[in-house]
Write a protein that holds these residues in place. Structure first.
Motif, mmCIF file in Angstrom:
data_model
loop_
_atom_site.group_PDB
_atom_site.id
_atom_site.type_symbol
_atom_site.label_atom_id
_atom_site.label_comp_id
_atom_site.label_asym_id
_atom_site.label_seq_id
_atom_site.Cartn_x
_atom_site.Cartn_y
_atom_site.Cartn_z
ATOM 1 N N ARG A 243 0.838 -1.207 0.000
ATOM 2 C CA ARG A 243 0.000 0.000 0.000
ATOM 3 C C ARG A 243 0.873 1.258 0.000
ATOM 4 O O ARG A 243 0.530 2.258 -0.648
ATOM 5 N N ALA A 244 2.002 1.203 0.695
ATOM 6 C CA ALA A 244 2.925 2.343 0.693
ATOM 7 C C ALA A 244 3.509 2.560 -0.696
ATOM 8 O O ALA A 244 3.691 3.704 -1.135
ATOM 9 N N LEU A 245 3.803 1.476 -1.400
ATOM 10 C CA LEU A 245 4.304 1.592 -2.771
ATOM 11 C C LEU A 245 3.278 2.287 -3.652
ATOM 12 O O LEU A 245 3.616 3.177 -4.446
ATOM 13 N N ALA A 246 2.013 1.895 -3.543
ATOM 14 C CA ALA A 246 0.964 2.519 -4.351
ATOM 15 C C ALA A 246 0.890 4.016 -4.089
ATOM 16 O O ALA A 246 0.780 4.821 -5.032
ATOM 17 N N GLN A 247 0.975 4.412 -2.830
ATOM 18 C CA GLN A 247 0.913 5.829 -2.504
ATOM 19 C C GLN A 247 2.165 6.573 -2.986
ATOM 20 O O GLN A 247 2.077 7.720 -3.449
ATOM 21 N N GLU A 248 3.314 5.929 -2.884
ATOM 22 C CA GLU A 248 4.549 6.553 -3.357
ATOM 23 C C GLU A 248 4.481 6.807 -4.862
ATOM 24 O O GLU A 248 4.881 7.870 -5.350
ATOM 25 N N LEU A 249 3.950 5.846 -5.599
ATOM 26 C CA LEU A 249 3.829 6.002 -7.052
ATOM 27 C C LEU A 249 2.809 7.090 -7.396
ATOM 28 O O LEU A 249 3.034 7.898 -8.313
ATOM 29 N N ALA A 250 1.674 7.101 -6.688
ATOM 30 C CA ALA A 250 0.652 8.108 -6.962
ATOM 31 C C ALA A 250 1.201 9.524 -6.725
ATOM 32 O O ALA A 250 0.925 10.449 -7.510
ATOM 33 N N LYS A 251 1.958 9.701 -5.669
ATOM 34 C CA LYS A 251 2.552 11.002 -5.394
ATOM 35 C C LYS A 251 3.584 11.389 -6.455
ATOM 36 O O LYS A 251 3.721 12.553 -6.820
ATOM 37 N N ARG A 252 4.275 10.391 -6.987
ATOM 38 C CA ARG A 252 5.328 10.674 -7.948
ATOM 39 C C ARG A 252 4.765 11.190 -9.279
ATOM 40 O O ARG A 252 5.417 11.964 -9.967
ATOM 41 N N VAL A 253 3.569 10.734 -9.631
ATOM 42 C CA VAL A 253 2.986 11.181 -10.904
ATOM 43 C C VAL A 253 2.053 12.368 -10.720
ATOM 44 O O VAL A 253 1.427 12.825 -11.680
ATOM 45 N N GLY A 254 1.923 12.876 -9.496
ATOM 46 C CA GLY A 254 1.182 14.108 -9.294
ATOM 47 C C GLY A 254 -0.132 13.906 -8.584
ATOM 48 O O GLY A 254 -0.543 12.782 -8.295
ATOM 49 N N PRO A 255 -0.832 15.008 -8.307
ATOM 50 C CA PRO A 255 -2.099 14.957 -7.565
ATOM 51 C C PRO A 255 -3.181 14.304 -8.392
ATOM 52 O O PRO A 255 -3.102 14.208 -9.614
ATOM 53 N N ARG A 256 -4.185 13.865 -7.679
ATOM 54 C CA ARG A 256 -5.334 13.226 -8.319
ATOM 55 C C ARG A 256 -6.029 14.197 -9.248
ATOM 56 O O ARG A 256 -6.193 15.353 -8.955
#
Length: 253
Positions: free
Chosen positions: A240-253
């Motif tokens: 789950r931390a990996l998913a959040q790290e990737l989401a932050k890396r590509v920018g806001p929702r």
């Protein structure tokens, strides 16, 4: 809309496991996620709840004369609201050989996405463990390419080869990163050597360290994600931390 791809030329490094779990984790966090399963083995489709079927596959929406639009291919996950899947099928191996002969194959995915009819928050792609037409198209298009790197001998060789392929097809923009998978906290000397080698790599390495986990393995054997089978197991928090790290890396929702 962000596009994240998981790609490697080495089999058995957990590429599909990471991709399917990140897709599930992002959907669980409230994102609208579209998974493009470009690996003809279709394991990501199966793990995320789609049984083998005779209907359209994502390969049918690619190429100079698509048999279907992407909108006709995509199906909703039967298990997770917000998760949609463009499933794979074994026949995609033959379709990939045809796609490779097309002069505009690097534009295959952007062309297909124009036929989707809606805009997901995040697109994920699982590629075959080889450099073929599907992988090249993804490398040329994705905002972020994630290369899983397992601990052990020759692990960084695969990372170097995917970096070369990424640079060969990428005209501008985008980012390639590595994520350490199958991490074993008990092998201290190996881990130190691995960290030393990664520190010299030209590819940035994510913070997440995904551990070896029997629960993750067992979930995969049953075509499930570990979030559903063993939500308190080792590796769940890291995935789950990996998913959040990737989401932050590509920018806001």
């Amino acid at each position: 809309m962000a596009f994240i791809a998981f790609s490697t030329i080495k089999g058995g490094v957990g590429k599909t496991t990471l991709c399917s779990h990140v897709a599930a984790a992002l959907a669980d966090a409230g994102r609208q996620v579209l998974l493009l399963d470009l690996d003809p083995q279709a394991h990501a489709s199966l793990v995320l709840g789609l049984e083998s079927r005779e209907g359209p596959c994502v390969g049918d929406a690619l190429g100079p004369r698509p048999r279907h639009t992407l909108a006709q291919v995509v199906v909703a996950s039967p298990k997770r609201p917000g998760l949609f899947i463009a499933p794979a099928a074994p026949r995609m191996a033959a379709q990939e050989r045809e796609l490779f002969q097309w002069g505009h194959r690097l534009q295959a995915i952007p062309r297909a996405l124009k036929t989707l009819g809606w805009t997901p928050d995040i697109i994920l792609a699982d590629t075959p463990p080889s450099i073929g037409a599907y992988t090249e198209a993804v490398l040329a298009t994705a905002d972020l390419v994630v290369a899983p790197v397992p601990t052990g001998a020759f692990a960084l060789q695969g990372l170097g080869e995917i970096e070369t392929a990424w640079r060969d097809v990428r005209e501008q923009g985008g980012e390639l990163v590595a994520v350490v998978n199958l991490w074993d906290r008990r092998t201290t000397a190996t881990n130190e050597a691995m960290e030393g080698a990664l520190s010299e790599s030209t590819v940035p390495v994510l913070r997440a360290r995904i551990p070896r986990s029997e629960s993750i393995n067992q979930a995969g054997l049953g075509y499930e994600v570990v979030f559903d089978t063993s939500p308190q197991a080792s590796g769940v928090e890291e995935l789950r931390a990996l998913a959040q790290e990737l989401a932050k890396r590509v920018g806001p929702r």
